[in-house]
Design a protein around this motif. Structure first.
Motif, PDB file in Angstrom:
ATOM      1  N   SER A  71      19.595  22.713  31.796  1.00  9.18           N
ATOM      2  CA  SER A  71      20.060  22.138  33.052  1.00  9.18           C
ATOM      3  C   SER A  71      18.912  22.043  34.051  1.00  9.18           C
ATOM      4  N   GLN A  72      18.878  20.969  34.806  1.00 12.34           N
ATOM      5  CA  GLN A  72      17.846  20.795  35.820  1.00 12.34           C
ATOM      6  C   GLN A  72      17.879  21.924  36.836  1.00 12.34           C
ATOM      7  N   ASN A  73      19.064  22.405  37.161  1.00 11.68           N
ATOM      8  CA  ASN A  73      19.198  23.463  38.155  1.00 11.68           C
ATOM      9  C   ASN A  73      19.375  24.837  37.528  1.00 11.68           C
ATOM     10  N   SER A  74      19.057  24.960  36.236  1.00 10.68           N
ATOM     11  CA  SER A  74      19.054  26.232  35.511  1.00 10.68           C
ATOM     12  C   SER A  74      20.430  26.855  35.340  1.00 10.68           C
ATOM     13  N   THR A  75      21.476  26.156  35.729  1.00 10.57           N
ATOM     14  CA  THR A  75      22.836  26.624  35.512  1.00 10.57           C
ATOM     15  C   THR A  75      23.761  25.424  35.580  1.00 10.57           C
ATOM     16  N   ASP A  76      25.054  25.662  35.480  1.00  8.12           N
ATOM     17  CA  ASP A  76      26.042  24.587  35.602  1.00  8.12           C
ATOM     18  C   ASP A  76      27.134  25.074  36.551  1.00  8.12           C
ATOM     19  N   VAL A  77      27.018  24.670  37.810  1.00  5.80           N
ATOM     20  CA  VAL A  77      27.958  25.165  38.821  1.00  5.80           C
ATOM     21  C   VAL A  77      29.337  24.527  38.692  1.00  5.80           C
ATOM     22  N   ALA A  78      29.485  23.514  37.843  1.00  8.39           N
ATOM     23  CA  ALA A  78      30.812  22.973  37.569  1.00  8.39           C
ATOM     24  C   ALA A  78      31.586  23.878  36.619  1.00  8.39           C
ATOM     25  N   VAL A  79      30.875  24.690  35.852  1.00  4.76           N
ATOM     26  CA  VAL A  79      31.509  25.570  34.867  1.00  4.76           C
ATOM     27  C   VAL A  79      31.540  27.015  35.351  1.00  4.76           C
ATOM     28  N   TYR A  80      30.455  27.454  35.990  1.00  8.70           N
ATOM     29  CA  TYR A  80      30.315  28.848  36.402  1.00  8.70           C
ATOM     30  C   TYR A  80      30.438  28.962  37.919  1.00  8.70           C
ATOM     31  N   ASP A  81      30.920  30.110  38.369  1.00 12.57           N
ATOM     32  CA  ASP A  81      31.226  30.314  39.782  1.00 12.57           C
ATOM     33  C   ASP A  81      29.959  30.663  40.563  1.00 12.57           C
ATOM     34  N   ALA A  82      29.540  29.742  41.432  1.00 10.67           N
ATOM     35  CA  ALA A  82      28.363  29.978  42.262  1.00 10.67           C
ATOM     36  C   ALA A  82      28.714  30.549  43.628  1.00 10.67           C
ATOM     37  N   VAL A  83      29.989  30.510  43.994  1.00 12.84           N
ATOM     38  CA  VAL A  83      30.394  30.984  45.320  1.00 12.84           C
ATOM     39  C   VAL A  83      30.461  32.503  45.370  1.00 12.84           C
ATOM     40  N   GLY A  84      31.005  33.108  44.312  1.00 12.93           N
ATOM     41  CA  GLY A  84      31.147  34.559  44.286  1.00 12.93           C
ATOM     42  C   GLY A  84      32.531  35.017  44.694  1.00 12.93           C
ATOM     43  N   ARG A  85      32.677  36.320  44.893  1.00 12.94           N
ATOM     44  CA  ARG A  85      33.977  36.898  45.226  1.00 12.94           C
ATOM     45  C   ARG A  85      34.549  36.235  46.476  1.00 12.94           C
ATOM     46  N   SER A  86      35.819  35.805  46.371  1.00 15.78           N
ATOM     47  CA  SER A  86      36.471  35.103  47.472  1.00 15.78           C
ATOM     48  C   SER A  86      37.898  35.615  47.638  1.00 15.78           C
ATOM     49  N   TYR A  87      38.424  35.433  48.845  1.00 11.81           N
ATOM     50  CA  TYR A  87      39.766  35.889  49.178  1.00 11.81           C
ATOM     51  C   TYR A  87      40.583  34.706  49.714  1.00 11.81           C
ATOM     52  N   TYR A  88      41.875  34.768  49.505  1.00 10.44           N
ATOM     53  CA  TYR A  88      42.729  33.725  50.074  1.00 10.44           C
ATOM     54  C   TYR A  88      44.075  34.324  50.460  1.00 10.44           C
ATOM     55  N   VAL A  89      44.699  33.706  51.449  1.00  6.68           N
ATOM     56  CA  VAL A  89      46.069  34.037  51.847  1.00  6.68           C
ATOM     57  C   VAL A  89      46.803  32.726  52.067  1.00  6.68           C
ATOM     58  N   GLY A  90      48.078  32.736  51.784  1.00  4.86           N
ATOM     59  CA  GLY A  90      48.866  31.530  51.971  1.00  4.86           C
ATOM     60  C   GLY A  90      50.285  31.851  52.379  1.00  4.86           C
ATOM     61  N   LEU A  91      50.958  30.878  52.957  1.00  6.65           N
ATOM     62  CA  LEU A  91      52.338  31.025  53.404  1.00  6.65           C
ATOM     63  C   LEU A  91      53.095  29.746  53.097  1.00  6.65           C
ATOM     64  N   ARG A  92      54.283  29.892  52.558  1.00  8.59           N
ATOM     65  CA  ARG A  92      55.173  28.757  52.336  1.00  8.59           C
ATOM     66  C   ARG A  92      56.496  29.041  53.033  1.00  8.59           C
TER      67      ARG A  92
END
Length: 980
Positions: free
Chosen positions: A956-977
């Motif tokens: 890969s030109q960028n030494s990884t594939d950010v479409a396949v592997y997570d580049a963002v890291g640990r993330s949190y979410y909350v939602g309400l319906r």
């Protein structure tokens, strides 16, 4: 077609196992156990609702599916923590990442697309309620971003060919989005997400209004939604600090011309003043320090510039890592509106319709502009800014007054970036009803339009730069201060007037339209002992048009580092007829609770490529209630799309990395092609192609990619595919609370595509020309692949031709397995006071046996299974497992995403010297939900729980594939319906 489905109470629905008649994989269970939209037998009835049957034109008994169908509910998507639907679906083993939030750089459109079985996003159909969605590009792809999540009730995924049922493009399968059912009231949903590092904040919100009218004869629904996702630069992640070390640097460099080299004595005299005692080669690029002295880029001799903030000395060479500049997650802002209605105009006759409008903007960014691609700018010797030491060297050339080529990165101008604005609208009207009691008819018409306005900001115009460089006063008469490209401090001090003079916002417009008219009739023909023989007949007309108007400077290839394209237009008209039959043979007999066969056929007449035929045959057999065997064979077709037929010469990039870690330009002295066993023959081939003999032994390619040219071809013929699937689904019999009702499904698929429409991949062209895979054993310059390469006067690889052709074949086969287990806590003696409480475990496993590619007719197939390269990860094993607890009031679960270790793609393309592969990749997500009351439900979760980092993908030109592997890291979410 529609069918009536009974729906039991919530706690019973949650305890049902996946129907063996409808599922081979339960993607919803993978994403979140309670959210699986199951297709169940009739049971306790609280609510009667109408749903769209997927995979058949005929309502079969018990909605039996002979092709594996995976059903994912909108709750599953919510609980994945994603605001992008494709990100949730790509977790399924049957999907390969295609267009995602992390693709679309260099003005690639930033579209979100789906790719089944890794066979290409244009080889599966994406539908809404069984009907085609608007196209988003000339290659027939549908941008999933146009679908407002609030309207999605569930998603059905059919794996395997379905051309006879749905038409062209359904070679690897169909993804059918189904809208929510009409309701009375208001539904609102909001979700917020934040990564641990605090630089990614995603949010989405929607509100939906539903109402019945005219004494319940009519129903209407209106939805509005908003999604916002920020972009994320490589500079925000340490992984990209040294990724893609480009030789295009802010100091600028002098590039010697092999035909007009300076004398060794002149170079020695200049560098002797700096105290450099080693010999500096005449062919090496020379950079400019801020004090006017020179440095050697390859070797970093006398380099006085920075080694941080985007600059680095890597392997002894002065470089600017591109990974820090690239936006590896595209920003997205999307606004949508959707409406639908139905009204019973007369007894047995219902009018229906829907509209959709989407306004979305995706921003893509690829760093500072380079002096790259197309005709390069040059600097005349009359330029007043040329440093004195460089003048000494230039004066020693055989032609001392000749202009010289320079490499540079425009660090004084903001990064080039694109706003890709999509305005998509679709309007549909139809009539449906009953005929003669048990027959159904449906007439439908729609029109959709996709407008794509692309704005390229900070586009550096080559002709304007050349005017500044040619001016006797350095350009001061054209703009204040002129343009001095020698040294970082000069390159960064470009006046506002000169920035305005040198750049523009390049505007291009693309328009696609689609008109559809379809009629369908279905019903029983005769009653057989085992049930009714049913048929369905369909006829349709479709017209697609395309028009592209590029910016004039893009069309003229007058923009630095951006490939251009000419204006183009085209259209395709299609007329089709299709039929399907379902024949029950045995019912209720010993060893044959059910035995039936079916068939379908479709005749399609294209205005561009003539007529094609597709057909299908299937069988289903239930020897006992607990076991079903199913199988089908299909001849699927895919006619060439507008892009493959009408695309004008269009620029792209061919990425081959930096040697020796990657292949690079095979003529590069660092490449494995030059250092391997055939190095002497490659050297001679490179000279025959135009690399000057006096530089061949020091020749290096300055960056990680070169230009490519895609061309349409009106001589293309349709692709043909034979697809086969056979499977079994077992529902474990017995009343045991520990295993009774557990389902185990195993499905084998086999897809073979012939006369594949494709451009020869650039890496494949290089491998075959330079005999890296044994395709050119005589190293002949007349080899057909070598003829696709163009080099400039200095031998630099300038262009790789990528015409669309009917080439070889694609073949893949594998097995999908799911075990779906759950147990009621009260039944197993762990009563917690909630009769709906249960635990569950759902492993979902995909195993790929082969992924064979035949580049040209008659050539050998090469197996790419278990290899990885940018844009195509093909792991042999991919699995998703969820373990959790759920009840009517509360749920919590842990999801494990697994992808097996893979070889680098060079294990196939250059097997004698492959690059290192990718290790196994594991991600864990935690999710939960709480029902506050009948109206409000809360959800929350953590994705990438253990903050797994990025692996290295060598090719890969960028030494990884950010479409396949997570580049963002640990993330949190909350939602309400909320429902009112």
């Amino acid at each position: 077609m529609k069918m009536i489905k009974t729906r039991p109470p919530v706690h019973d629905r949650l305890r049902q196992t996946a129907s063996p008649l409808a599922l081979s994989l339960a993607a919803g269970m993978m994403l979140a156990g309670p959210a699986l939209a199951q297709q169940a037998d009739a049971g306790k009835t609280e609510l009667i609702e109408e749903i769209v049957v997927t995979g058949s034109l005929i309502q079969r008994p018990n909605n039996v599916a002979v092709s594996p169908i995976t059903t994912v509910s909108t709750e599953s998507i919510k609980e994945s923590g994603q605001v992008e639907v494709e990100a949730a679906l790509n977790q399924l083993p049957s999907f390969t990442a295609a267009g995602t939030a992390s693709t679309g750089g260099q003005g690639g459109g930033g579209r979100a697309s789906l790719n089944l079985r890794g066979l290409g996003s244009n080889r599966n159909l994406v539908l809404l309620n069984g009907k085609r969605l608007p196209l988003s590009d000339i290659n027939g792809n549908v941008d999933i971003n146009i679908l407002p999540e609030a309207i999605i009730g569930s998603v059905d995924v059919i794996t395997g060919g379905a051309s006879a049922i749905y038409g062209s493009d359904a070679m690897s399968g169909v993804v059918n989005f189904k809208t929510i059912q009409p309701f009375d009231g208001v539904r609102a949903d909001v979700q917020f997400g934040q990564d641990e590092r605090g630089d990614v904040f995603k949010k989405s919100a929607s509100v939906t209004l539903g109402s019945a009218f005219a004494e319940d004869k009519g129903h209407m629904m209106l939805t509005a939604s908003y999604t916002d996702r920020p972009g994320l630069q490589g500079s925000k992640r340490s992984f990209f600090e040294f990724v893609t070390p480009s030789s295009f640097i802010g100091t600028g460099t002098y590039v010697p011309n092999a035909a007009n080299l300076p004398t060794q004595a002149a170079i020695n005299s200049v560098f002797a003043k700096y105290g450099v005692t080693s010999t500096v080669g005449r062919t090496l690029n020379l950079g400019f320090n801020n004090d006017g002295s020179l440095f050697v880029q390859t070797g970093a001799l006398n380099y006085k510039g920075p080694t941080d903030n985007g600059y680095a000395i890597i392997a002894g060479n002065v470089r600017m890592p591109v990974g820090q500049q690239v936006q590896f997650q595209n920003s997205l802002e999307r606004k949508t509106a959707f409406g639908s209605f139905d009204y019973e105009v007369a007894e047995g006759v219902t009018a229906y319709g829907q509209f959709m409008y989407v306004d979305s903007v995706v921003n893509t960014e690829s760093g500072g502009s380079l002096t790259q691609i197309g005709n390069l700018t040059t600097i005349p010797t009359t330029n007043p800014f040329i440093p004195a030491d460089l003048r000494t060297i230039l004066a020693s050339r055989p032609n001392p007054n000749a202009p010289f080529t320079w490499n540079g990165r425009y660090v004084g101008i903001a990064d080039k970036n694109w706003d890709e604005q999509y305005k998509v609208s679709q309007f549909a009207l139809g009539l449906k009803g009953d005929l003669a009691g048990s027959w159904k008819w449906d007439l439908y018409s729609s029109y959709d339009e996709s407008l794509h306005d692309q704005a390229l900001y900070n586009a550096v115009v080559k002709s304007k730069v050349q005017s500044l460089l040619n001016a006797a006063d350095g350009g001061n008469s054209l703009c204040a201060g002129g343009f001095n490209p020698f040294g970082i401090s000069n390159s960064t001090r470009i006046s506002d007037a000169c920035k305005t003079y040198m750049t523009k916002t390049a505007l291009s417009t693309e328009k696609l339209t689609q008109t559809q008219v379809q009629g369908q009739l279905s019903g029983p023909v005769v009653e057989l002992p085992a049930g009714p023989l049913q048929v369905a007949l369909l006829t349709s007309y479709r017209r697609n048009t395309y028009r592209f108007t590029p910016d004039s400077d893009l069309a003229a290839q007058n923009i630095e580092a951006v490939t251009g394209s000419a204006s183009a237009r085209g259209n395709i008209n299609l007329k089709e007829i299709a039929g399907q039959v379902d024949i029950p043979l045995i019912s209720g007999a010993e060893f044959a609770e059910e035995l039936a066969i079916g068939a379908a056929a479709r005749y399609s007449d294209y205005s561009t490529t003539g007529s094609v035929k597709s057909y299908e045959g299937d069988m289903r057999w239930k020897p006992v209630d607990a076991l079903m065997l199913r199988g089908s064979y299909q001849r699927a077709v895919r006619a060439p799309n507008i892009g493959e037929l009408f695309s004008p010469p269009t620029g792209t990039q061919v990425q081959f990395g930096t040697p020796p870690a990657s292949v690079g330009d095979p003529c590069d002295v660092r490449s494995i092609a030059r250092t391997g066993t055939g190095g002497a023959q490659v050297r001679a081939l490179c000279i025959a192609q135009g690399v000057p003999a006096n530089v061949i032994d020091t020749y290096t390619f300055p960056t990680t990619a070169t230009g490519g040219t895609i061309r349409g071809n009106l001589g293309l013929t349709p692709e043909k595919a034979d697809t086969f699937n056979i499977g079994t689904v077992l529902t474990v019999p017995g009343d045991s609370p520990w295993y009774g009702g557990t389902t185990i499904s195993v499905d084998y698929y086999n897809i073979k595509i012939k006369e594949v429409i494709s451009g020869v991949p650039g890496l494949t062209t290089l491998s075959k020309c330079y005999n890296l895979d044994g395709s050119n054993p005589t190293y002949a310059a007349t080899n057909e692949f070598c003829q696709l390469l163009t080099r400039d006067a200095q031998g630099q690889l300038q262009d790789v031709s990528l015409p669309f052709l009917n080439l070889g074949g694609l073949e893949t086969d594998g097995i999908d397995v799911q075990i779906n287990w759950s147990a009621s806590l009260s039944d197993i003696g762990a009563d917690v006071g909630d009769p709906s409480a249960e635990i569950y475990v759902t492993p979902v496993i995909g195993w790929v046996n082969h992924y064979n590619i035949q580049t040209l007719p008659g050539s050998a197939f090469q197996d790419y299974v278990n290899t990885s390269t940018l844009g195509r990860a093909l792991p042999r094993w991919k699995a998703l497992t969820t373990v959790g607890y759920r009840s009517d009031l509360f749920g919590v679960g842990l999801r494990w995403r697994y992808q097996g270790a893979m070889d680098d793609v060079t294990a196939v393309t250059t097997p004698t010297n492959p690059s290192r592969g990718v290790p196994a990749y594991n991600l864990f997500d935690l999710f939960g939900n709480v029902r506050v009351n009948e109206s409000i439900e809360l959800r929350a979760g953590v994705t990438n729980l253990f903050d797994r980092g990025l692996p290295i993908v060598a090719s890969s030109q960028n030494s990884t594939d950010v479409a396949v592997y997570d580049a963002v890291g640990r993330s949190y979410y909350v939602g309400l319906r909320a429902k009112f």
